[in-house]
Design an enzyme around this catalytic site. Sequence first.
Site, PDB file in Angstrom:
ATOM      1  N   ASP A  49       0.856  -1.184  -0.107  1.00 17.95           N
ATOM      2  CA  ASP A  49       0.040  -0.149   0.116  1.00 17.95           C
ATOM      3  C   ASP A  49       0.882   1.237   0.025  1.00 17.95           C
ATOM      4  OD1 ASP A  49      -2.324   1.608   0.308  1.00 17.95           O
ATOM      5  OD2 ASP A  49      -3.220  -0.016   1.294  1.00 17.95           O
ATOM      6  N   TYR A  92     -13.985   4.537 -13.405  1.00 16.16           N
ATOM      7  CA  TYR A  92     -13.932   3.092 -12.628  1.00 16.16           C
ATOM      8  C   TYR A  92     -14.582   2.144 -13.220  1.00 16.16           C
ATOM      9  CZ  TYR A  92     -14.967   0.399  -8.247  1.00 16.16           C
ATOM     10  OH  TYR A  92     -14.614  -0.490  -7.506  1.00 16.16           O
ATOM     11  N   LYS A 118     -12.666  -1.147 -14.500  1.00 15.24           N
ATOM     12  CA  LYS A 118     -12.895  -2.562 -14.067  1.00 15.24           C
ATOM     13  C   LYS A 118     -13.233  -3.557 -15.180  1.00 15.24           C
ATOM     14  CE  LYS A 118     -12.640  -1.901  -9.576  1.00 15.24           C
ATOM     15  NZ  LYS A 118     -11.212  -2.501  -8.903  1.00 15.24           N
TER      16      LYS A 118
END
Length: 301
Positions: A34, A159, A163
């Site tokens: 991360d 988004y 995806k």
Amino acid sequence: MTTRTAIVTGAGQGLGAAEATALAAAGYRVVLNDLPGAALDETVQRIRDAAGEAVACPGDVAEWSTAEALVTTAVERFGGLDVLVNNAGVLRDRMVFAMSEQEWDTVIRVHLRGHFVTTRLATAYWRDKSKKDGLPAYARIVNTASEAFLLGSAGQANYAAAKGGIVALTLATARGCARYGVRANVICPRARTAMTSDLMGPPPGGPDPLDPQHVTPLVLHLAGPAGERITGEVFVVHGDVVAVLGPPTVRASFHAATGDWTAHELDAALSTVFTADPPEPGFVCAETLPLADTTFGEESR
């Protein structure tokens, strides 16, 4: 039992942290990625406190150097790499006519490029290992998409596009790398996390059907020995639901009578299919919405 090693991106909080913790509890050694910060360190410490093996490898998931560092850390620290769980993501929701260039680029970069660079370095490692060993590697990829790509979410053009790209990337990986032992699949989870809290709202009283913990059993299944027989599949997962999506189908097909379409003939053929007024998008899959009482903070039925 062989101890295996997994990389998990976006592991500082939310779904990634839940996946990493579950993998560690199942005996995997985990390399967690991360952005640098307390959240990532806390996930690593939580795993270690529970007697698990974990190491942090912070960095921008979309950077080639970060992917290199993740694979190198897995190999040098734990002796190899067996599982890649791509989870890292961000949201920059806006209608497409108001979306900035930066909002588009950021989401595509973190989600799609972030999935690509880790997949690229992991599959290269597995390909080399397979060739050296003379047999397929133990290799699992679990990528993270979203029902947004099925629905064409109106306020999430960036988004949804990212995806959809992740699904295509996964299918191409599954087909192109099968001979080396790679099994690549996609999950579309509904999980209440910091990233989705504005969309899904606060949790209900009592057990939360959108708790990220509900997603982890499927991830463990795909990462484990049972994942050997599953590849190139897309799952919707949340609460008590695991749904396997089917491939797109051909809704209708036509052939020109003379081999070349005329405008009149094409209109006559297609007008039998597109009859709604006003028209509505047809390449949309809404069948996953009623799989649970709660969809995205609203009642589905």
